[in-house]
Motif scaffolding. Structure first.
Motif, PDB file in Angstrom:
ATOM      1  N   THR A 225      56.898   6.249  65.623  1.00 45.72           N
ATOM      2  CA  THR A 225      58.221   6.478  66.205  1.00 45.72           C
ATOM      3  C   THR A 225      58.105   6.815  67.683  1.00 45.72           C
ATOM      4  N   LEU A 226      57.159   7.694  68.010  1.00 47.52           N
ATOM      5  CA  LEU A 226      56.954   8.065  69.412  1.00 47.52           C
ATOM      6  C   LEU A 226      56.414   6.893  70.229  1.00 47.52           C
ATOM      7  N   GLN A 227      55.569   6.079  69.606  1.00 49.20           N
ATOM      8  CA  GLN A 227      55.045   4.897  70.290  1.00 49.20           C
ATOM      9  C   GLN A 227      56.183   3.935  70.640  1.00 49.20           C
ATOM     10  N   HIS A 228      57.077   3.740  69.691  1.00 50.81           N
ATOM     11  CA  HIS A 228      58.241   2.873  69.930  1.00 50.81           C
ATOM     12  C   HIS A 228      59.097   3.432  71.058  1.00 50.81           C
ATOM     13  N   PHE A 229      59.330   4.736  71.035  1.00 52.85           N
ATOM     14  CA  PHE A 229      60.180   5.354  72.053  1.00 52.85           C
ATOM     15  C   PHE A 229      59.592   5.190  73.452  1.00 52.85           C
ATOM     16  N   THR A 230      58.305   5.495  73.630  1.00 51.02           N
ATOM     17  CA  THR A 230      57.708   5.420  74.965  1.00 51.02           C
ATOM     18  C   THR A 230      57.656   3.979  75.472  1.00 51.02           C
ATOM     19  N   THR A 231      57.438   3.032  74.565  1.00 48.96           N
ATOM     20  CA  THR A 231      57.423   1.628  74.980  1.00 48.96           C
ATOM     21  C   THR A 231      58.800   1.189  75.446  1.00 48.96           C
ATOM     22  N   GLU A 232      59.833   1.573  74.701  1.00 48.85           N
ATOM     23  CA  GLU A 232      61.201   1.196  75.064  1.00 48.85           C
ATOM     24  C   GLU A 232      61.661   1.934  76.320  1.00 48.85           C
ATOM     25  N   MET A 233      61.270   3.191  76.455  1.00 46.87           N
ATOM     26  CA  MET A 233      61.772   4.020  77.555  1.00 46.87           C
ATOM     27  C   MET A 233      61.070   3.714  78.867  1.00 46.87           C
ATOM     28  N   PHE A 234      59.759   3.590  78.822  1.00 44.31           N
ATOM     29  CA  PHE A 234      58.974   3.462  80.043  1.00 44.31           C
ATOM     30  C   PHE A 234      58.380   2.073  80.255  1.00 44.31           C
ATOM     31  N   GLY A 235      58.400   1.250  79.206  1.00 42.65           N
ATOM     32  CA  GLY A 235      57.716  -0.027  79.316  1.00 42.65           C
ATOM     33  C   GLY A 235      56.211   0.143  79.251  1.00 42.65           C
ATOM     34  N   LYS A 236      55.779   1.341  78.831  1.00 41.70           N
ATOM     35  CA  LYS A 236      54.343   1.646  78.730  1.00 41.70           C
ATOM     36  C   LYS A 236      54.077   2.200  77.332  1.00 41.70           C
ATOM     37  N   SER A 237      53.036   1.716  76.703  1.00 46.40           N
ATOM     38  CA  SER A 237      52.774   2.102  75.316  1.00 46.40           C
ATOM     39  C   SER A 237      51.580   3.032  75.162  1.00 46.40           C
ATOM     40  N   LYS A 238      50.993   3.445  76.264  1.00 45.79           N
ATOM     41  CA  LYS A 238      49.804   4.286  76.190  1.00 45.79           C
ATOM     42  C   LYS A 238      50.222   5.752  76.106  1.00 45.79           C
ATOM     43  N   ILE A 239      50.028   6.339  74.930  1.00 46.25           N
ATOM     44  CA  ILE A 239      50.359   7.751  74.740  1.00 46.25           C
ATOM     45  C   ILE A 239      49.157   8.467  74.124  1.00 46.25           C
ATOM     46  N   ARG A 240      49.205   9.772  74.178  1.00 44.45           N
ATOM     47  CA  ARG A 240      48.189  10.553  73.480  1.00 44.45           C
ATOM     48  C   ARG A 240      48.860  11.796  72.899  1.00 44.45           C
ATOM     49  N   LEU A 241      48.346  12.246  71.761  1.00 45.02           N
ATOM     50  CA  LEU A 241      48.846  13.439  71.088  1.00 45.02           C
ATOM     51  C   LEU A 241      47.742  14.483  71.090  1.00 45.02           C
ATOM     52  N   ARG A 242      47.991  15.579  71.796  1.00 40.63           N
ATOM     53  CA  ARG A 242      46.997  16.651  71.901  1.00 40.63           C
ATOM     54  C   ARG A 242      47.338  17.770  70.918  1.00 40.63           C
TER      55      ARG A 242
END
Length: 339
Positions: A225-242
């Motif tokens: 869900t978070l991956q989808h959100f960041t891709t749609e919002m920023f056009g970038k799919s690189k995220i990390r969960l700390r």
């Protein structure tokens, strides 16, 4: 002669004028000392006796017609001048209407709502002045819990049980109390924390928290869900969960998105790392579900929260969070072309 006078009567009746000068010229032509009427009156003595009556009546008709025409045209032109004096030139184009601009916070909030609404999330709202139960206790922060100190809360002095909400998780509690699973909702809104004001933080800010409760919900669902959100919002799919800690989720994580280091503002916002923390997330703690009368043997869920202000700063390259609340027209006018 009578035929000529009748012709002049017809011309006088048909006469039109656009200015006072034209009316005055008409008056002089017919009614002036050297006008046509004086010439006809001077000619009266030369008319045969049997025609004097008809001749006199025709001259009087011409005089009456000319006088009425002059009075009518003067009144009409004066009326137009009066309207023009009050309203200006009605034939001119209207004054341009200044187009307003959405605030960058509203722009980003609407974008976030649109992204999550497309995957089935509705919008829930609640009060900004909350009670202790919905803001803390129901979220697994009982009285004297050390994690309460993390919130830097604004309490109402006359009633320590009433406070300014520190997160929109309180809205999620209210929603769970009044709705049965499956639940899929986001809660955008303004929150308050007693923090020092600087270029990166403020005593009030805006966030969107999401909640999903259903059967067999896993951490993998949260990540996607978070991956989808960041891709749609920023056009970038690189995220990390700390790995992190929140009293109302277990396990918990911080959400970082990689933006890069292309501009000076990127360096400033990300502290030179290229990574920007946009929120927190985790699986909803069973204690929170039980406080809201949800059967933990049957249901599980995840929750997340992202900061609208920080996302707005990132998307619009705003280097100081204080600009978002100072209402400087010069700053806000830059967003007229935005959604």
């Amino acid at each position: 002669m009578i035929d000529k006078i009748n012709q002049l009567i017809a011309e006088a009746e048909a006469f039109k004028a656009q200015s006072k000068e034209e009316v005055e010229a008409f008056r002089i032509k017919y009614l002036g000392k050297k006008g046509l009427l004086n010439d006809f009156f001077a000619e009266f003595k030369n008319v045969a006796n049997d025609q004097k009556k008809e001749f006199g009546q025709t001259i009087n008709k011409l005089k009456k017609t000319a006088e009425e025409k002059v009075n009518a045209l003067k009144e009409e032109l004066e009326s137009k001048e009066e309207v023009k004096g009050v309203y200006g030139d009605l034939s001119r184009p209207g004054e341009p209407v200044q187009i307003g601009a959405r605030h960058p916070i509203s722009i980003v909030k609407n974008q976030i709502i649109d992204i999550f609404s497309r995957i089935g999330f509705n919008v829930s709202e609640g009060p900004e002045i909350e009670d202790d139960w919905h803001n803390f206790t129901a979220l697994n922060l009982p009285e004297y819990h050390p994690a309460r100190d993390m919130q830097d809360t604004f309490f109402i002095q006359t009633n320590p049980d009433i406070l300014l909400r520190t997160h929109t998780s309180s809205v999620q509690v209210r929603y769970m109390e009044n709705n049965k699973p499956p639940i899929r909702t986001i809660s955008p809104g303004r929150v308050y924390r007693n923090e020092a004001i600087s270029a990166r933080s403020h005593c009030f800010f805006h966030q969107v928290e999401g909640l999903y409760i259903d059967k067999d919900v896993s951490f993998a669902d949260l990540k996607q869900t978070l991956q989808h959100f960041t891709t749609e919002m920023f056009g970038k799919s690189k995220i990390r969960l700390r790995p992190s800690y929140f009293p109302f989720t277990e396990p918990s994580a911080e959400i970082d998105v990689y933006w890069g280091l292309e501009t000076e503002t990127d360096y400033k916002i990300t502290k030179g790392t290229g990574w920007l923390e946009i929120g927190g997330c985790g699986m909803v703690d069973p204690n929170v579900l039980e406080n809201c009368k949800i059967d933990t043997a049957e249901y599980s869920g995840f929750a997340f929260g992202v900061g609208i202000d920080r996302i707005a700063m990132l998307l619009h390259q705003i280097g100081d969070i204080r600009l978002l609340s100072e209402n400087d027209v010069r700053f806000l006018e830059q967003f007229k072309s935005s959604l």
